[in-house]
Design an enzyme around this catalytic site. Structure first.
Site, PDB file in Angstrom:
ATOM      1  N   HIS A 159       0.752  -1.311  -0.042  1.00 39.65           N
ATOM      2  CA  HIS A 159       0.014   0.197  -0.209  1.00 39.65           C
ATOM      3  C   HIS A 159       0.903   1.378  -0.027  1.00 39.65           C
ATOM      4  O   HIS A 159       1.962   1.140   0.115  1.00 39.65           O
ATOM      5  CB  HIS A 159      -0.949   0.043   1.196  1.00 39.65           C
ATOM      6  CG  HIS A 159      -0.296  -0.097   2.600  1.00 39.65           C
ATOM      7  ND1 HIS A 159       0.436   1.082   3.223  1.00 39.65           N
ATOM      8  CD2 HIS A 159      -0.145  -1.335   3.359  1.00 39.65           C
ATOM      9  CE1 HIS A 159       1.081   0.701   4.236  1.00 39.65           C
ATOM     10  NE2 HIS A 159       0.696  -0.775   4.539  1.00 39.65           N
TER      11      HIS A 159
HETATM   12  P1  TYD Z   1      -1.067  -2.389   8.061  1.00 35.35           P
HETATM   13  O1  TYD Z   1      -0.469  -0.934   8.100  1.00 35.35           O
HETATM   14  O2  TYD Z   1      -2.407  -2.784   6.676  1.00 35.35           O
HETATM   15  O3  TYD Z   1       0.014  -3.598   8.020  1.00 35.35           O
HETATM   16  P2  TYD Z   1       1.351  -3.440   7.274  1.00 35.35           P
HETATM   17  O4  TYD Z   1       2.479  -3.449   7.808  1.00 35.35           O
HETATM   18  O5  TYD Z   1       1.464  -5.032   6.429  1.00 35.35           O
HETATM   19  O6  TYD Z   1       1.262  -2.747   6.117  1.00 35.35           O
HETATM   20  O7  TYD Z   1      -1.552  -2.747   9.527  1.00 35.35           O
HETATM   21  C1  TYD Z   1      -2.363  -3.935   9.705  1.00 35.35           C
HETATM   22  C2  TYD Z   1      -3.240  -3.795  10.827  1.00 35.35           C
HETATM   23  O8  TYD Z   1      -2.903  -3.317  12.005  1.00 35.35           O
HETATM   24  C3  TYD Z   1      -4.426  -2.854  10.198  1.00 35.35           C
HETATM   25  O9  TYD Z   1      -5.404  -3.655  10.818  1.00 35.35           O
HETATM   26  C4  TYD Z   1      -4.416  -1.758  11.022  1.00 35.35           C
HETATM   27  C5  TYD Z   1      -3.527  -2.145  12.428  1.00 35.35           C
HETATM   28  N1  TYD Z   1      -2.586  -0.916  12.749  1.00 35.35           N
HETATM   29  C6  TYD Z   1      -3.085  -0.052  13.912  1.00 35.35           C
HETATM   30  O10 TYD Z   1      -3.910  -0.520  14.402  1.00 35.35           O
HETATM   31  N2  TYD Z   1      -2.120   0.955  13.977  1.00 35.35           N
HETATM   32  C7  TYD Z   1      -0.968   1.024  13.446  1.00 35.35           C
HETATM   33  O11 TYD Z   1      -0.214   2.029  13.915  1.00 35.35           O
HETATM   34  C8  TYD Z   1      -0.468   0.214  12.356  1.00 35.35           C
HETATM   35  C9  TYD Z   1       0.698   0.507  11.768  1.00 35.35           C
HETATM   36  C10 TYD Z   1      -1.583  -0.834  12.069  1.00 35.35           C
END
Ligand code: TYD
Length: 148
Positions: free
Chosen positions: A59
């Site tokens: 993303h």
């Molecule tokens: P996401 O940012 O999509 O993960 P990736 O590291 O793979 O890009 O986040 C995964 C899940 O965690 C999503 O449901 C949102 C949650 N999340 C939070 O609640 N707080 C945060 O600071 C972050 C980074 C993610």
């Protein structure tokens, strides 16, 4: 969103060398908002216990800027601005990869026990995520995507 021409490119995804205090008792590295990084830290999170073959990210963020550090182990970060793409291996705890807004990123090839620390410029906000790659390319004005 702002005009495509305003968005950063992968050229601005740079590896910053953080201070290292070397000591026979163990080394120490640190960063401070404004001093070693191009934004004020509003949040930190970390990714760990990544199973073999798993991929994170996939993303972009409309406004968020991040700094990524391999506190332990190693992993690859692929950054993509819709026109160019590059992959950076993070494997030193004194290296920090700056990833600005509107850069598509994917993290993979995690080693066993890899820990990825991320310092972010804002609180978590799902609305800031751009999770659709086609929408990302459209917003960047690069509907053809990266040609390889
Ligand atoms: P996401 O940012 O999509 O993960 P990736 O590291 O793979 O890009 O986040 C995964 C899940 O965690 C999503 O449901 C949102 C949650 N999340 C939070 O609640 N707080 C945060 O600071 C972050 C980074 C993610």
């Amino acid at each position: 969103m702002s005009e495509p021409r305003d968005y950063p490119t992968v050229a601005s995804c740079t590896l910053l060398e953080l201070p290292r205090i070397e000591d026979a008792r163990g080394n120490l590295t640190f960063f401070e908002s404004g001093q070693h990084m191009p934004f004020t830290i509003r949040r930190a999170y970390w990714i760990y216990d990544v199973p073999g073959g798993a991929v994170r990210g996939g993303h972009a963020y409309e406004t968020l800027q991040e700094l990524m550090i391999a506190l332990s182990g190693s992993f690859d970060v692929t950054v993509d601005d819709g026109v160019a793409r590059k992959t950076i291996t993070l494997n030193r705890s004194y290296h920090a990869l700056y990833v600005p807004n509107m850069i598509w990123r994917q993290l993979g090839n995690f080693s066993t026990n890899a820990v990825c620390l991320i310092a972010a410029s804002a609180a978590y906000e799902e609305r800031d995520y751009v999770r659709d790659h086609h929408a990302f390319l459209q917003a960047r004005g690069a509907p053809g995507g990266v040609s390889e």
